[in-house]
Design a protein around this motif. Structure first.
Motif, mmCIF file in Angstrom:
data_model
loop_
_atom_site.group_PDB
_atom_site.id
_atom_site.type_symbol
_atom_site.label_atom_id
_atom_site.label_comp_id
_atom_site.label_asym_id
_atom_site.label_seq_id
_atom_site.Cartn_x
_atom_site.Cartn_y
_atom_site.Cartn_z
ATOM 1 N N ALA A 1 -13.297 -12.861 -7.044
ATOM 2 C CA ALA A 1 -12.211 -13.780 -6.681
ATOM 3 C C ALA A 1 -11.082 -13.026 -5.997
ATOM 4 C CB ALA A 1 -11.694 -14.491 -7.929
ATOM 5 N N MET A 2 -10.827 -11.791 -6.443
ATOM 6 C CA MET A 2 -9.796 -10.978 -5.791
ATOM 7 C C MET A 2 -10.243 -10.576 -4.389
ATOM 8 S SD MET A 2 -8.359 -8.427 -8.759
ATOM 9 C CE MET A 2 -7.133 -7.784 -7.605
ATOM 10 N N ARG A 3 -11.506 -10.209 -4.239
ATOM 11 C CA ARG A 3 -12.017 -9.772 -2.935
ATOM 12 C C ARG A 3 -11.940 -10.885 -1.890
ATOM 13 N NH1 ARG A 3 -14.185 -4.860 -3.117
ATOM 14 N NH2 ARG A 3 -15.218 -4.074 -5.000
ATOM 15 N N GLU A 4 -12.073 -12.127 -2.329
ATOM 16 C CA GLU A 4 -12.040 -13.258 -1.384
ATOM 17 C C GLU A 4 -10.666 -13.418 -0.744
ATOM 18 O OE1 GLU A 4 -13.296 -16.707 -3.464
ATOM 19 O OE2 GLU A 4 -15.373 -16.034 -3.712
ATOM 20 N N ILE A 5 -9.632 -12.956 -1.436
ATOM 21 C CA ILE A 5 -8.269 -13.127 -0.912
ATOM 22 C C ILE A 5 -7.920 -11.976 0.031
ATOM 23 C CG2 ILE A 5 -5.836 -13.338 -1.556
ATOM 24 C CD1 ILE A 5 -6.881 -14.443 -4.277
ATOM 25 N N HIS B 1 -5.613 -9.886 0.553
ATOM 26 C CA HIS B 1 -4.278 -9.505 1.006
ATOM 27 C C HIS B 1 -3.269 -9.948 -0.042
ATOM 28 C CE1 HIS B 1 -3.530 -13.696 2.269
ATOM 29 N NE2 HIS B 1 -4.778 -13.658 2.683
ATOM 30 N N GLU B 2 -2.091 -9.348 0.003
ATOM 31 C CA GLU B 2 -1.088 -9.556 -1.036
ATOM 32 C C GLU B 2 -0.413 -10.917 -0.878
ATOM 33 O OE1 GLU B 2 0.844 -8.496 -4.470
ATOM 34 O OE2 GLU B 2 -0.612 -7.243 -3.420
ATOM 35 N N THR B 3 -0.705 -11.826 -1.807
ATOM 36 C CA THR B 3 -0.083 -13.143 -1.835
ATOM 37 C C THR B 3 0.100 -13.540 -3.292
ATOM 38 O OG1 THR B 3 -2.209 -14.293 -1.902
ATOM 39 C CG2 THR B 3 -1.292 -13.829 0.287
ATOM 40 N N ASP B 4 0.730 -14.678 -3.495
ATOM 41 C CA ASP B 4 0.849 -15.183 -4.865
ATOM 42 C C ASP B 4 -0.530 -15.431 -5.465
ATOM 43 O OD1 ASP B 4 3.597 -15.072 -4.775
ATOM 44 O OD2 ASP B 4 3.851 -17.185 -4.244
ATOM 45 N N SER B 5 -1.473 -15.889 -4.623
ATOM 46 C CA SER B 5 -2.835 -16.145 -5.101
ATOM 47 C C SER B 5 -3.520 -14.847 -5.527
ATOM 48 C CB SER B 5 -3.657 -16.828 -4.014
ATOM 49 O OG SER B 5 -3.141 -18.109 -3.731
ATOM 50 N N SER B 6 -3.280 -13.785 -4.783
ATOM 51 C CA SER B 6 -3.906 -12.503 -5.138
ATOM 52 C C SER B 6 -3.319 -11.964 -6.434
ATOM 53 C CB SER B 6 -3.727 -11.481 -4.007
ATOM 54 O OG SER B 6 -2.374 -11.074 -3.893
ATOM 55 N N ARG B 7 -2.029 -12.175 -6.620
ATOM 56 C CA ARG B 7 -1.409 -11.736 -7.872
ATOM 57 C C ARG B 7 -1.978 -12.507 -9.054
ATOM 58 N NH1 ARG B 7 5.032 -11.298 -6.197
ATOM 59 N NH2 ARG B 7 4.864 -9.376 -4.956
ATOM 60 N N GLN B 8 -2.187 -13.807 -8.860
ATOM 61 C CA GLN B 8 -2.757 -14.608 -9.929
ATOM 62 C C GLN B 8 -4.185 -14.175 -10.230
ATOM 63 O OE1 GLN B 8 -1.226 -16.719 -11.922
ATOM 64 N NE2 GLN B 8 -3.134 -16.939 -13.063
ATOM 65 N N ALA B 9 -4.957 -13.863 -9.185
ATOM 66 C CA ALA B 9 -6.324 -13.393 -9.379
ATOM 67 C C ALA B 9 -6.335 -12.054 -10.109
ATOM 68 C CB ALA B 9 -7.035 -13.274 -8.035
ATOM 69 N N ALA C 1 -1.849 -1.368 -0.070
ATOM 70 C CA ALA C 1 -1.733 -1.416 -1.534
ATOM 71 C C ALA C 1 -2.799 -2.310 -2.154
ATOM 72 C CB ALA C 1 -0.340 -1.900 -1.933
ATOM 73 N N PHE C 2 -3.061 -3.459 -1.543
ATOM 74 C CA PHE C 2 -4.015 -4.382 -2.145
ATOM 75 C C PHE C 2 -5.430 -3.818 -2.102
ATOM 76 C CE2 PHE C 2 -6.635 -8.324 -2.197
ATOM 77 C CZ PHE C 2 -6.272 -8.746 -3.469
ATOM 78 N N GLU C 3 -5.776 -3.130 -1.017
ATOM 79 C CA GLU C 3 -7.100 -2.505 -0.931
ATOM 80 C C GLU C 3 -7.249 -1.434 -2.002
ATOM 81 O OE1 GLU C 3 -9.642 -3.398 0.867
ATOM 82 O OE2 GLU C 3 -8.488 -5.042 1.737
ATOM 83 N N SER C 4 -6.179 -0.675 -2.252
ATOM 84 C CA SER C 4 -6.223 0.345 -3.295
ATOM 85 C C SER C 4 -6.438 -0.299 -4.660
ATOM 86 C CB SER C 4 -4.917 1.147 -3.304
ATOM 87 O OG SER C 4 -4.737 1.827 -2.085
ATOM 88 N N THR C 5 -5.750 -1.426 -4.882
ATOM 89 C CA THR C 5 -5.903 -2.148 -6.152
ATOM 90 C C THR C 5 -7.337 -2.630 -6.337
ATOM 91 O OG1 THR C 5 -3.591 -2.861 -6.165
ATOM 92 C CG2 THR C 5 -5.127 -4.168 -7.464
#
Length: 246
Positions: free
Chosen positions: A145-149, A151-159, A201-205
């Protein structure tokens, strides 16, 4: 002739309970910021009542709430003293909020990261030891679910939150889960916790989460613990410092 009273012009009277909440919050902030230091006596009921514009009863009840939170010690004949920080209930929502909101040095968030890292690492290790195929699938779906997003967004933070909560819940350690969720939820409300960011940052996460999942899949408890702890600490350092470390 009796004058008509315009009821709408009168401000609504606030319930004593709500008045007490405001008093408690202000006193908590004064204590956690050191304006009322360890061992210092709180002013008597009279001056506090006058200062806050509330009755002595509200003040008395507010002090009881502080005592329940471990912030003060009430002694007959000595008054109410501010307790040492080690006695405070830092998981109490009001206390934790005051600590984080007034954390100019980021020291509280540093401590929170250490605690989170240790507890979540233990939970990831426990899951790796005893996970079922169905539980592994749930963790893999959370990562997907994280991979589908991507990039850094509110949705990615929720995932991201869902990923961590999934591992907590599947670990079977209810106490660690409860503590971590309290810390994590409150930290997420703070702009300081989200801090700085940089483009990758999001790719590192994602890469760090994948290491956790891989260790759980291999039933590598030590590897899962190490990957989770490293992720939580490194992720915070990325946000805390000016750009990526190194």
């Amino acid at each position: 002739m009796t004058a008509r009273v315009d009821r709408l012009a009168l401000p609504p009277r606030r319930p004593a309970e709500r008045l007490g909440v405001a008093v408690v919050r202000e006193l908590v902030e004064l204590i956690v910021t050191g304006q009322l230091g360890e061992g210092q006596l709180l002013p008597p009921e009279g001056p506090l009542s006058e200062h806050f514009g509330v009755s002595r009863t509200v003040v008395r009840e507010s002090v009881k709430r502080l005592e329940e939170k471990g912030l003060v010690v009430v002694s007959q004949g000595r008054g109410t003293q501010v307790a040492r920080a080690g006695s405070w209930n830092m998981l109490d929502p009001v206390v934790l909020s005051a600590l984080i909101d007034n954390d100019e040095s980021l020291g509280v968030l540093d401590e929170l990261t250490i605690v989170r890292g240790s507890l979540e690492a233990a939970m990831a290790g426990a899951l790796a030891t005893r996970r079922t195929p169905e539980e592994l699938t749930r963790v893999e779906h959370a990562l997907a679910a994280m991979r589908e997003i991507r990039h850094e967004t509110d949705s990615s933070r929720q995932a991201d939150v869902v990923f961590h909560f999934t591992i907590m819940e599947l670990s079977g350690n209810r106490l660690a889960e409860n503590i971590c969720k309290r810390l994590y939820r409150r930290a997420m409300e703070s702009d300081r916790f989200h801090g700085l960011a940089y483009e990758s940052a999001f790719e590192s996460t994602l890469d760090e989460h994948a290491l956790v999942v891989d260790a759980i899949a291999r039933r590598d408890a030590a590897g899962a613990e190490r990957a989770m702890r490293d992720h939580i600490v490194t992720s915070w350092q990325r946000r805390r410092l000016e750009g990526p470390p190194g």
